[in-house]
Design an enzyme around this catalytic site. Sequence first.
Site, mmCIF file in Angstrom:
data_model
loop_
_atom_site.group_PDB
_atom_site.id
_atom_site.type_symbol
_atom_site.label_atom_id
_atom_site.label_comp_id
_atom_site.label_asym_id
_atom_site.label_seq_id
_atom_site.Cartn_x
_atom_site.Cartn_y
_atom_site.Cartn_z
ATOM 1 N N HIS A 1 0.808 -1.213 0.000
ATOM 2 C CA HIS A 1 0.000 0.000 0.000
ATOM 3 C C HIS A 1 0.840 1.261 0.000
ATOM 4 C CE1 HIS A 1 -3.733 -2.318 1.489
ATOM 5 N NE2 HIS A 1 -3.594 -2.324 0.192
ATOM 6 N N CYS B 1 1.217 -4.629 -25.196
ATOM 7 C CA CYS B 1 1.051 -3.913 -23.937
ATOM 8 C C CYS B 1 1.923 -4.488 -22.811
ATOM 9 C CB CYS B 1 -0.414 -3.872 -23.505
ATOM 10 S SG CYS B 1 -1.119 -5.502 -23.233
HETATM 11 C C1 PEP Z 1 1.651 -9.230 -20.008
HETATM 12 O O1 PEP Z 1 1.635 -10.402 -19.614
HETATM 13 O O2 PEP Z 1 2.450 -8.801 -20.860
HETATM 14 C C2 PEP Z 1 0.681 -8.264 -19.448
HETATM 15 C C3 PEP Z 1 0.570 -7.053 -19.953
HETATM 16 O O3 PEP Z 1 -0.049 -8.679 -18.372
HETATM 17 P P1 PEP Z 1 0.507 -8.641 -16.877
HETATM 18 O O4 PEP Z 1 1.873 -8.009 -16.909
HETATM 19 O O5 PEP Z 1 -0.480 -7.871 -16.084
HETATM 20 O O6 PEP Z 1 0.552 -10.105 -16.556
#
Ligand code: PEP
Length: 759
Positions: free
Chosen positions: A373, A686
Amino acid sequence: MADATNWVGSRLLLRRLRDVMAGEGDAQSRLDQVVTIIARDMVAEVCSIYLLRPGDILELFATEGLLKTAVHRTRLRIGEGLVGDVAAHPRSLSLDEAQDHPQFAYRPETGEEIYHSFLGVPILRGGRVRGVLTIQNQSRRNYTEEEIETLETVAMVLAELIAGSELASPNEFTAADGIALKPLRLEGARLNGGLAMGKAVIHERRTKISQVVSEDPAGELDRFDEAVQRMHRALDEMMEEVGGHRAGEEHMEVLEAYRMFAEDRGWLTRIREGIRSGLTADASVAKALSDTRARMAQIADPYLRERILDMEDLAYRLLQHLHEGENGGERRRLRKGRDTVLIARSLGPAELLDYGRGSVQAVVLEEGSATAHVSIVARALGIPVVGQVAGLLDKVEPDDFVLVDGENAAVVIRPGEDVRQTFSEGMKQSAERQAAYIAARDLPAVTRDGVEVTLNLNAGLLLDLPNLRETNAAGIGLYRTEILFMVRGQLPGVDEQTHAYRRVMDQAEGKRVVFRTLDAGGDKLLPYMPVAHEENPAMGWRAIRMTLDRPFMLRQQLRALIRAAAGRRLDVMFPMVAEVGELAAAREILDMELARARGRDETLPADIAVGCMLEVPSLLFQLPQLMTHVDFLAVGSNDLMQFLYACDRGNVAVSERYDILSAGSLRMLRDVVRAADAAGVPVSVCGEMAGRPLEAMALVGLGFRSLSMAASSIGPARLMIRGLDAGRFSGFIDALLDGNAPSLRTVLCNYARDHGLRI
Ligand code: PEP
Ligand code: MG
């Protein structure tokens, strides 16, 4: 817990101990009396006290029953012998035959061979082992729960009494002289990036307890209940204050969860029982704190450890309120100079807020994790945090000058002039780079040859939303909804979720937000959803596997998203899909929820786009089939690469072994873009790689036109893209992919340098 008769007995014992420690004579003679009293009271032939000396040595300080000549001669390392074992874990150890225990270490100078049963308890103070208290008997016997509990309470009282005596002069209990004064570089974990420097302020938590044994348990109980009330009121006040702040919502979430712990019945009951057994309210809270600390040492689960840290923070807060009650004081506000680097073993979110805005430049912790947190609150305040710095508190002195490099998770204590200069220079350059990113903020992310790349943000908290404006990102390419689930103490209901998602969309001011459904499980544990121990949690019951098995969770989440979007566009995507069928099943649930909303005359989203995360390699071999089920695709390179290389993303022993900029993995990514382009399905990346300029350059070269990344990466990515000739670079990288190079990093770095790109 002990019954009423035992409480009376334990009260008498505690009172006698207090009288001895407060009485005449030097510290040694008082300790000698203490062991005699404990041995007599607990009907043991032996009682011994071992105290921690510099160098992690436990030294026999006093004994009743063992040979007196062993006092100050018998010394054990932590982990050595039964006494060392009690200190190492730290926990109580009760044995009917000590000599059968594998850790038993025979010390002839003590004459202990005639004793069979053994009970040892750690002497803990402020969560640290200060020594070990033992009793022994000649007969083989099992010590009862009450006896163990009584000895633990006695150890707790002793810890306070010893701390208040000359036996524990600070010199004896801190790191060896001399070592502490040299410059030191320490490494930890990056909890929040950024560079800062300042003077060390050791975060003091009030543990000095003026009175340990009480004469009036009923009065103490009242005093305790009043302090609990005061603490609740103060937390409410703090929540109100923070709630008014622009980015305050996550503080609120964090503080609400925290406030719930403050009402934890079991915890409060344990403290009340301690008071009934003869401790003062302060001593009983401190005992609960020590117990919590000791428990924490046994727990590997990071989420539970954090919750325990919250409990610890609360215990200190409660001590503060007990103290303030005596002095009629107001809630404290710690305002230090504006160049404070806060040093602490752990820190609660509310404790950081206690310092007031603007005074703390950085935080360095012995413990802490990225989802703690305090890290969430620090991120909101833009304060760099380095955590998990081993031995920190033994190495930093108050007012030491400290450099904090949140980017590289390093801390330099008492730097030499040259290091300080270089660091200042680094801070200056970083500020200049920031200025350049800000200057370019409103320029389009378009390459020299006119290729537009959409730069999106990754987010997970409402407080990330202001970054949309600050970075001028196109939208949010990945909204990790699990964070909402993780910061709460219970499953958020439909209304709560609707409210949260609506606020996200409101604050995005019409920009696109891609909500990823709950990606819990794996290392993202929800405290209210106990899961069986898994050998391979990353490949276990997580994300869509969990929500398809518990469809009510998915239904509730989709219902909330539909309601939040009402009349607006909704983008939703599913994580960890391994089979097209899973995506189809999730879509069906979405359709069910849409039908339900329609049946109830709710306003539906104006438009809905359904996406799939590409994180599991099995999907690579179902791309054409997958394309017919999705409106967009998002490559989660963190998981995809971890599974592709069978290489744990969190394991430092293997994390450098393979390079995702290899010919093989880039070919795979190129195939994904090609398949998506052929089907007319927009695709983005992403995972973390999208936010690293060199990797982002490679992705643009492969044909990706949409990247989603942390806010701090948008500026560097924009500048890189604006300097790149995408057409030329595509030809260059394409030619490299025919080979087997395990890493194209150097070639790509050279390309960037030769073309004046800052990566
Ligand atoms: C990933 O796996 O690249 C992703 C964006 O998800 P996380 O990092 O939340 O697992
Ligand atoms: Mg993932």
